[in-house]
Design an enzyme around this catalytic site. Structure first.
Site, PDB file in Angstrom:
ATOM      1  N   GLU A   1      -5.986 -10.657  -1.610  1.00  0.00           N
ATOM      2  CA  GLU A   1      -6.875 -10.592  -0.309  1.00  0.00           C
ATOM      3  C   GLU A   1      -8.261 -10.573  -0.678  1.00  0.00           C
ATOM      4  O   GLU A   1      -9.094  -9.919  -0.174  1.00  0.00           O
ATOM      5  CB  GLU A   1      -6.677  -9.614   0.505  1.00  0.00           C
ATOM      6  CG  GLU A   1      -5.192  -9.258   0.503  1.00  0.00           C
ATOM      7  CD  GLU A   1      -4.769  -8.203   1.826  1.00  0.00           C
ATOM      8  OE1 GLU A   1      -5.628  -7.488   2.071  1.00  0.00           O
ATOM      9  OE2 GLU A   1      -3.911  -7.875   1.226  1.00  0.00           O
TER      10      GLU A   1
ATOM     11  N   GLU B   1       0.701  -1.294   0.311  1.00  0.00           N
ATOM     12  CA  GLU B   1       0.221  -0.096  -0.116  1.00  0.00           C
ATOM     13  C   GLU B   1       0.476   1.020   0.188  1.00  0.00           C
ATOM     14  O   GLU B   1       0.047   2.165   1.135  1.00  0.00           O
ATOM     15  CB  GLU B   1      -0.865   0.259   1.270  1.00  0.00           C
ATOM     16  CG  GLU B   1      -1.509  -1.314   1.723  1.00  0.00           C
ATOM     17  CD  GLU B   1      -2.642  -1.576   2.240  1.00  0.00           C
ATOM     18  OE1 GLU B   1      -2.350  -0.010   3.079  1.00  0.00           O
ATOM     19  OE2 GLU B   1      -3.636  -2.351   2.249  1.00  0.00           O
TER      20      GLU B   1
END
Ligand code: XIL
Length: 660
Positions: free
Chosen positions: A582, A475
């Site tokens: 995910e 991220e």
């Protein structure tokens, strides 16, 4: 034909579940000391204030404080028994420390609450003195355990509860058979559906456009009731909507009449105040005791109003895992690994792990390999006194999960070495002291080198070959931008922290370990361009193996075309692999129609993933059952809270059927 779950309005589902072998009773212990500041295992009774308080503690710093009380018995703290090992019909022993804010001695009682009420143990204890109360008991039925004061001189006194321990034999697993009632719904649109009037003489039930109407009541217990074949030991979630327009507020009760050896007895399971003219939901749970027959009925606490009820729902809250369904890792064996993510509690649950092993070939620890889980700040501080580049690690949270994976032959994806989140602030500061300035870039890079080296050394030494890939950086790109996110990493190291992290990871990772950059909202511009820039730099460095699309989606969003375009963009950069790292797809409403949309979307995603299977190494859902998901309210996974496959599972597991 696509699979659909029936949306029939009146539906009695008898789900056939495979019997799981090996039902056994084990002794287990449940303890609570409030040192983690959580009081969620307790719920308030009456209108008290429950708080974890540092005002008093038996041992440690905290205890549960019960204050703002106005009455005995009722104004109290109730322990939810769901998580405890207490089983109906089995003896359990309980010990607890209590402290009452009073100068006088008095009676403290632990009793049954919710359903039927009974004192299990009353102890005469001194005020302002931590006292241990212990007893053994057997209960036929239990919803909550109440911790209360019961002598009149203690009305209104605050009290504290601490260091509670319950030991019991866990119940034999209930093996559902074909006739077990798993769920039931009725909105009375096609009849009374077995509901009848309880009461003598006048009471009548009839079906109206709104639901089931009950009138002619001459006693509070005169009510609509229905026989239910419940199973002893099973927890049921119950809900019903009620409407009355005769009085300002009427207390309604969902009650149970149960019969054993010809004797009927009664329990109140849940209550709700129903205001005039307002449809109101009454919700509760009931763990069935051992009885021959059960009648559920809706009565009033006071007031003989006529009323309407609708949408009566019952569902067995019953976790079981199926081993007779398609196996995801086999369905996709020729294409990519199929896996999930786990919480620490799940990894310690062998029944769940048996199921995990049956379905999935790889796992990602949900939190246990993150920097905040691995960095021991206290010990690092000590090491830093001599050498500020050192970092101390501990693997206590990760170990149970890695042990399970190793023992069961499940591969592991490591998540995550460098992230702005879930990383101790102290890691970035001189002497690991958040009050001191940031360390220099050089010290930070040396810390990072030490960190990554130790992670790789520990895992390779103790679990050789187990971790097949790592998210090195997570991220890093800002939302709605092509730029990097501002973080401690950019502030302390600078924008090249990503490149440096990959260099270090490459230096220490065992040969063959695949290294990934991982991010979310990755399919959408302008972020995709930012991610492509990061990836291009890493490809030029020769340190990266691929990109992980987190894929936390909502039903229908993003569109499949957008995702395809993002795959092409990243793959176009050079020789890289993709991970779907995910995956979860949230629904907006807990409705069959939403679950069908969710299934359709999962099905389309899987079609896309199969098309790109030469480039995708692994597809992993972020969790197993909806209730354990980090986005639990969106019910985003393939299995429901009871471990049962959802329409989404079938869409993923039977791609050919979905395509027909
Ligand atoms: C989540 C975990 O599942 C939660 O248990 C935790 O509280 C927060 O983090 N992107 C990631 C994951 O890369 O590490 C996050 O996991 C979910 C979003």
């Amino acid at each position: 034909m696509k699979r659909r779950i029936s949306t029939a309005i009146i539906m009695v589902m008898m789900i056939t579940m495979c019997a799981f072998a090996g039902a056994f009773a084990e002794e287990s212990t449940y303890s609570v000391d409030f040192e983690d500041m959580s009081s969620s295992m307790f719920t308030m009774s009456g209108s008290v204030r429950l708080s974890v308080s540092g005002d008093q503690a038996h041992e440690g710093k905290y205890s549960l404080k019960v204050s703002d009380r106005k009455q005995n018995d009722w104004d109290a703290a109730d322990l939810r028994i769901g998580n405890t090992p207490i089983a109906t019909g089995e003896e359990f022993s309980l010990s607890v420390w209590v402290y009452v804010e009073s100068d006088e001695a008095g009676d403290f009682t632990i009793g049954k609450a919710g359903g039927d009420y009974a004192y299990l143990k009353t102890a005469r204890i001194n005020g302002r003195e931590w006292t241990c109360i212990s007893f053994k008991a057997t209960v036929d039925e239990l919803q909550n355990l109440r911790f209360m004061t019961t002598s009149s001189n203690w009305i209104g006194c605050a009290y504290y509860v601490d260091d509670l321990t319950i030991t019991a034999k866990t119940a034999e697993a209930v093996v559902p058979d074909n006739d077990m009632l798993m769920s039931y719904t009725s909105d009375f649109s096609s009849g009374t559906d077995g509901w009848y009037a309880r009461g003598t003489g006048e009471t009548r039930v009839s079906v109206t456009a709104d639901g089931l109407y009950t009138e002619g009541r001459t006693a509070t217990w005169n009510s609509p009731g229905r026989d239910f074949p419940l199973t002893s030991g099973v927890s049921y979630d119950l809900s019903v909507w009620i409407y009355q327009d005769e009085k300002d507020v009427v207390p309604f009760i969902l009650s149970l009449a149960r019969t054993k050896d010809g004797t009927e007895s009664y329990a109140n399971l849940g209550t709700a105040d129903v205001k005039k003219g307002v449809w109101t939901e009454l919700k509760c749970t009931y763990k069935a005791g051992a009885y021959d027959a059960y009648v559920l009925y809706v009565e009033t606490g006071s007031g003989l109003v006529s009323f309407t009820m609708k949408d009566f729902k019952l569902s067995a809250d019953f976790v079981s895992y199926r081993f007779d369904i398609p196996v995801l890792k086999d369905v996709y064996a020729g294409s990519f690994e199929f896996g999930g993510a786990l919480t620490r509690e799940e990894a310690e649950n062998n029944a769940l792990m048996d199921f995990y092993q049956s379905q999935f070939s790889i796992l990602t620890p949900g939190n246990e390999l993150k920097p905040d889980s691995l960095i021991d700040v206290v010990y690092s501080k000590q090491l830093a006194k001599k050498d500020d580049t050192q970092v101390a690690l501990r693997f206590s949270a990760a170990k149970p999960m890695l042990d399970q994976a190793k023992a069961r032959g499940i591969k592991v994806h490591g998540h995550v070495l460098v992230w702005h989140s879930q990383t101790p602030e102290a890691f970035f500061h001189e002497g690991y002291d958040v009050n001191k300035p940031f360390v220099s870039r050089e010290v930070m890079l040396a810390r990072l080198d030490n960190y990554i080296r130790q992670v790789m050394e520990y895992t390779e030494k103790n679990y050789p070959g187990l971790i097949v890939s790592w998210d090195v950086v997570n991220e890093a790109v800002a939302d709605g931008s092509t730029k990097l996110r501002d973080s401690n990493w950019t502030r302390v190291v600078g924008e090249d922290f990503i490149n440096r992290a990959f260099e270090i990871a490459r230096k220490y990772a065992p040969e063959g370990t695949l290294l990934f950059y991982n991010d979310y909202n990755s399919a959408s511009e302008p972020k995709l361009t930012g991610i492509a820039k990061v990836m291009a730099g890493l490809i030029a460095d020769g340190t990266v193996d691929g990109f992980g699309f987190q894929s936390h989606y909502d039903v229908n969003s993003p569109g499949i075309k957008t995702i395809r375009n993002a795959f092409d963009r990243i793959l176009g950069l050079g020789n890289v692999k993709l991970r779907i790292s995910e995956l979860d797809v949230s629904v907006r409403y807990d409705l069959d129609t939403e679950y069908q949309k969710q299934a359709d979307y999962y099905g389309q995603l899987m079609d896309l993933y199969r098309e790109y299977s030469d480039d995708i190494v692994s597809v992993q859902v972020w969790g197993v059952t909806d209730d354990q998901s980090w986005r639990a309210s969106g019910h985003p996974l393939l299995f429901d809270k009871n471990g049962q496959p959802k329409p989404a599972f079938w869409a993923v597991a039977e791609p050919d059927k979905a395509a027909e």
